[in-house]
Write a protein that holds these residues in place. Structure first.
Motif, PDB file in Angstrom:
ATOM      1  N   ILE A   4     -37.206  32.056   7.333  1.00  0.00           N
ATOM      2  CA  ILE A   4     -36.367  30.780   6.698  1.00  0.00           C
ATOM      3  C   ILE A   4     -35.108  30.545   7.224  1.00  0.00           C
ATOM      4  N   THR A   5     -34.569  29.555   7.459  1.00  0.00           N
ATOM      5  CA  THR A   5     -33.063  29.562   7.715  1.00  0.00           C
ATOM      6  C   THR A   5     -32.415  28.568   6.681  1.00  0.00           C
ATOM      7  N   ILE A   6     -31.478  29.155   6.318  1.00  0.00           N
ATOM      8  CA  ILE A   6     -30.577  28.665   5.213  1.00  0.00           C
ATOM      9  C   ILE A   6     -29.033  28.242   5.802  1.00  0.00           C
ATOM     10  N   SER A   7     -29.021  26.959   5.876  1.00  0.00           N
ATOM     11  CA  SER A   7     -27.640  26.277   6.494  1.00  0.00           C
ATOM     12  C   SER A   7     -26.898  25.866   5.284  1.00  0.00           C
ATOM     13  N   LEU A   8     -25.565  26.335   5.195  1.00  0.00           N
ATOM     14  CA  LEU A   8     -24.432  25.449   4.495  1.00  0.00           C
ATOM     15  C   LEU A   8     -23.642  24.936   5.345  1.00  0.00           C
ATOM     16  N   ILE A   9     -23.536  23.563   5.233  1.00  0.00           N
ATOM     17  CA  ILE A   9     -22.627  22.646   6.113  1.00  0.00           C
ATOM     18  C   ILE A   9     -21.619  22.088   5.063  1.00  0.00           C
ATOM     19  N   LYS A  10     -20.600  22.105   5.483  1.00  0.00           N
ATOM     20  CA  LYS A  10     -19.467  21.559   4.547  1.00  0.00           C
ATOM     21  C   LYS A  10     -18.550  20.630   5.145  1.00  0.00           C
ATOM     22  N   ALA A  11     -17.833  19.715   4.603  1.00  0.00           N
ATOM     23  CA  ALA A  11     -16.939  18.972   5.156  1.00  0.00           C
ATOM     24  C   ALA A  11     -15.921  18.294   3.819  1.00  0.00           C
ATOM     25  N   ASP A  12     -14.695  17.951   4.351  1.00  0.00           N
ATOM     26  CA  ASP A  12     -13.682  17.345   3.289  1.00  0.00           C
ATOM     27  C   ASP A  12     -13.806  15.584   4.411  1.00  0.00           C
ATOM     28  N   VAL A  13     -14.653  14.859   3.379  1.00  0.00           N
ATOM     29  CA  VAL A  13     -14.798  13.598   4.069  1.00  0.00           C
ATOM     30  C   VAL A  13     -13.821  12.707   3.030  1.00  0.00           C
ATOM     31  N   GLY A  14     -13.275  12.936   2.030  1.00  0.00           N
ATOM     32  CA  GLY A  14     -12.191  12.255   1.176  1.00  0.00           C
ATOM     33  C   GLY A  14     -12.085  12.961  -0.043  1.00  0.00           C
ATOM     34  N   GLY A  15     -10.893  12.790  -0.400  1.00  0.00           N
ATOM     35  CA  GLY A  15     -10.409  13.620  -1.744  1.00  0.00           C
ATOM     36  C   GLY A  15     -10.273  12.568  -2.902  1.00  0.00           C
ATOM     37  N   TYR A  16     -10.394  13.112  -4.051  1.00  0.00           N
ATOM     38  CA  TYR A  16     -10.187  12.114  -5.055  1.00  0.00           C
ATOM     39  C   TYR A  16      -9.775  12.836  -6.277  1.00  0.00           C
ATOM     40  N   PRO A  17      -8.520  12.554  -6.902  1.00  0.00           N
ATOM     41  CA  PRO A  17      -7.393  12.007  -6.154  1.00  0.00           C
ATOM     42  C   PRO A  17      -6.602  12.914  -5.231  1.00  0.00           C
ATOM     43  N   GLY A  18      -6.031  12.516  -4.111  1.00  0.00           N
ATOM     44  CA  GLY A  18      -5.358  13.423  -3.197  1.00  0.00           C
ATOM     45  C   GLY A  18      -6.542  14.233  -2.574  1.00  0.00           C
ATOM     46  N   HIS A  19      -6.119  15.541  -2.642  1.00  0.00           N
ATOM     47  CA  HIS A  19      -7.098  16.634  -2.224  1.00  0.00           C
ATOM     48  C   HIS A  19      -7.757  17.462  -3.294  1.00  0.00           C
ATOM     49  N   VAL A  20      -7.827  16.696  -4.524  1.00  0.00           N
ATOM     50  CA  VAL A  20      -8.367  17.551  -5.777  1.00  0.00           C
ATOM     51  C   VAL A  20      -9.899  17.737  -5.795  1.00  0.00           C
ATOM     52  N   SER A  21     -10.514  16.531  -5.608  1.00  0.00           N
ATOM     53  CA  SER A  21     -11.955  16.991  -5.827  1.00  0.00           C
ATOM     54  C   SER A  21     -12.893  15.969  -4.956  1.00  0.00           C
ATOM     55  N   VAL A  22     -14.020  15.954  -5.087  1.00  0.00           N
ATOM     56  CA  VAL A  22     -15.060  14.980  -4.411  1.00  0.00           C
ATOM     57  C   VAL A  22     -15.418  13.957  -5.517  1.00  0.00           C
ATOM     58  N   ASN A  23     -15.178  12.784  -5.021  1.00  0.00           N
ATOM     59  CA  ASN A  23     -15.828  11.609  -5.810  1.00  0.00           C
ATOM     60  C   ASN A  23     -17.267  11.629  -5.970  1.00  0.00           C
ATOM     61  N   PRO A  24     -17.772  11.698  -7.313  1.00  0.00           N
ATOM     62  CA  PRO A  24     -19.312  11.582  -7.643  1.00  0.00           C
ATOM     63  C   PRO A  24     -19.876  10.616  -6.690  1.00  0.00           C
ATOM     64  N   GLN A  25     -19.532   9.417  -6.184  1.00  0.00           N
ATOM     65  CA  GLN A  25     -20.210   8.755  -5.310  1.00  0.00           C
ATOM     66  C   GLN A  25     -20.694   9.196  -3.948  1.00  0.00           C
ATOM     67  N   LEU A  26     -19.923  10.265  -3.329  1.00  0.00           N
ATOM     68  CA  LEU A  26     -20.274  10.808  -2.189  1.00  0.00           C
ATOM     69  C   LEU A  26     -21.293  11.921  -2.435  1.00  0.00           C
ATOM     70  N   LYS A  88     -14.189   2.813   1.897  1.00  0.00           N
ATOM     71  CA  LYS A  88     -14.325   1.716   0.966  1.00  0.00           C
ATOM     72  C   LYS A  88     -13.530   2.028  -0.198  1.00  0.00           C
ATOM     73  N   LEU A  89     -13.621   3.122  -0.646  1.00  0.00           N
ATOM     74  CA  LEU A  89     -12.990   3.530  -1.800  1.00  0.00           C
ATOM     75  C   LEU A  89     -11.406   3.647  -1.748  1.00  0.00           C
ATOM     76  N   LYS A  90     -10.984   3.939  -0.383  1.00  0.00           N
ATOM     77  CA  LYS A  90      -9.869   4.213   0.027  1.00  0.00           C
ATOM     78  C   LYS A  90      -9.566   5.737  -0.527  1.00  0.00           C
ATOM     79  N   LEU A  91     -10.510   6.484  -0.512  1.00  0.00           N
ATOM     80  CA  LEU A  91     -10.390   8.046  -1.008  1.00  0.00           C
ATOM     81  C   LEU A  91      -9.347   8.646  -0.013  1.00  0.00           C
ATOM     82  N   TYR A  92      -8.795   9.385  -0.428  1.00  0.00           N
ATOM     83  CA  TYR A  92      -7.684  10.251   0.347  1.00  0.00           C
ATOM     84  C   TYR A  92      -8.162  11.099   1.514  1.00  0.00           C
TER      85      TYR A  92
END
Ligand code: F6R
Ligand code: MG
Ligand code: MG
Length: 372
Positions: A4-26, A88-92
């Motif tokens: 089996i292969t386990i892949s964890l792939i991650k990116a910051d594609v917009g913060g909310y607010p600033g660099h605090v968290s990921v918006n639930p919509q994403l 669209k949400l103008k996330l940071y």
């Protein structure tokens, strides 16, 4: 053998607010996309979407092996889709980690972080997924060393004969793009001579020892080691690393894997990727970087892998057993903050090279006169 292969792939594609968290919509976009892919294709065995700080995390299980084009492409497409919504949400910093525009077969080098390993699933396969925000890959050096090499951390290294052969560490020299494999305990002092410099030498993989009963070329731990500044040639945040660690039955137990995080050690990152500060183990609920854009956080998600299905996650730091580490982190955060712009709270000059500080220094350059 059930590989089996386990892949964890991650990116910051917009913060909310600033660099605090990921918006639930994403998170919702990522979940819906993966659900559809799982339904209509045979690419994925299973998936989970998680988040720490401003980083969106896609945990994927599949049969395609590491560095697989189709798997990397699907992650890339999801990050693109999430970026559109972030815009669209103008996330940071919408699309912050998607540094290159075109996907050409592998997501490495494009901005997102990747930790993946292929292995033969054991009779029972516990897996711990660590996700950090506001820090760099070298922040896994200390805990991984403790887990796989320190008998004061891992009782199994003494008590369980199957751990006596030790482990092999693959260490990357980030500056020279070289790697070395070293055995612990026989080369323990040399290993520490390297990995104590956590911004230069980074543990990438841990493998069983040559004479272990486990397949010796199948990793038991892996860390994402992409270096964003080398891709972007300018500062775009620390790499906010992730790691996968397998546990039990001839490997350190889950509790031994978690034990190093009972100590809030110092890491580089935090505000503007420019400060040393404590790493704070937190529950998923507190995986948001607030005070001084931090302090740097780590969450741990526990899984059992069952024919590739991801049974979990269990929020492992959601436990008063880690309250003291959190209190320690707050105390250290206060202590470090009182240094303001002074080292060693602020990182040493060499490490500031990729931040916005050189622009400030450039301004002063012509005003320097020779000292008699
Ligand atoms: C650290 C981080 C933040 C930002 C800071 C300034 O990795 O992402 O601490 O560096 O909030 O951000 P900008 O320059 O975008 O205003
Ligand atoms: Mg960000
Ligand atoms: Mg981040």
């Amino acid at each position: 053998m059930n590989r089996i292969t386990i892949s964890l792939i991650k990116a910051d594609v917009g913060g909310y607010p600033g660099h605090v968290s990921v918006n639930p919509q994403l998170i919702k976009i990522a979940e819906e996309s993966l659900k559809e892919i799982k339904e209509v294709s045979d690419l994925l065995v299973d998936y989970k979407v998680m988040a720490v700080g401003d980083d969106l995390q896609l945990l994927l299980s599949h049969k395609k092996g590491i560095d697989n084009k189709e798997i990397h492409k699907l992650a890339w497409d999801i990050f693109k889709k999430a970026t559109n919504q972030a815009k669209k949400l103008k996330l940071y910093g919408a699309g912050q980690d998607l540094l290159k525009d075109a996907f050409s077969g592998n997501i490495r080098g494009l901005g997102p972080g990747v930790a993946e390993m292929e292995f033969s699933e054991r009779e029972s396969e516990p897996l711990i997924v660590f996700m950090m925000d506001k820090t760099e890959p070298g922040s896994f050096n200390l805990p991984l060393f403790k887990i796989f090499s320190d008998p004061f951390n891992t009782a199994g290294l003494i008590i369980d004969p199957s751990l006596h052969n030790g482990f092999r560490f693959e260490i990357i020299d980030i500056l020279n793009h070289k790697k070395i494999i070293m055995h612990s305990p026989s080369e323990m002092y040399d290993i520490l001579a390297l990995i104590g410099s956590r911004s230069r030498y980074v543990i990438k993989h841990v493998f069983p020892a040559e004479n272990s009963k486990l397949p010796k070329d199948e990793p038991v731990a892996v860390v994402s080691t992409e270096k964003l500044y080398q891709i972007a040639e300018k500062y775009v945040g620390k790499d906010d690393p992730v790691a996968l660690v397998r546990a039990q039955s001839g490997l350190p137990a889950v509790g031994e894997v978690l034990e190093p995080f009972s100590f809030s050690y110092l890491v580089a990152g935090w505000m503007r990727g420019s400060h040393n500060g404590p790493i704070m183990p937190v529950s998923f609920n507190y995986a948001k970087c607030t005070r001084f854009d931090g302090p740097p956080r780590v969450i741990a998600a526990g899984f059992q892998i069952s024919d590739g299905l991801l049974i979990g996650p269990l929020d492992l730091f959601d436990d008063p057993a880690f309250d003291l580490a959190r209190e320690q982190a707050i105390t250290i955060a206060d202590y470090m903050r009182r240094h303001g712009p002074f080292e060693p709270h602020r990182l040493p000059m060499e490490e500031m090279e990729y931040t916005t500080l050189p622009n400030v220094l450039k301004k002063l350059k012509d005003r320097f006169l020779d000292v008699e």
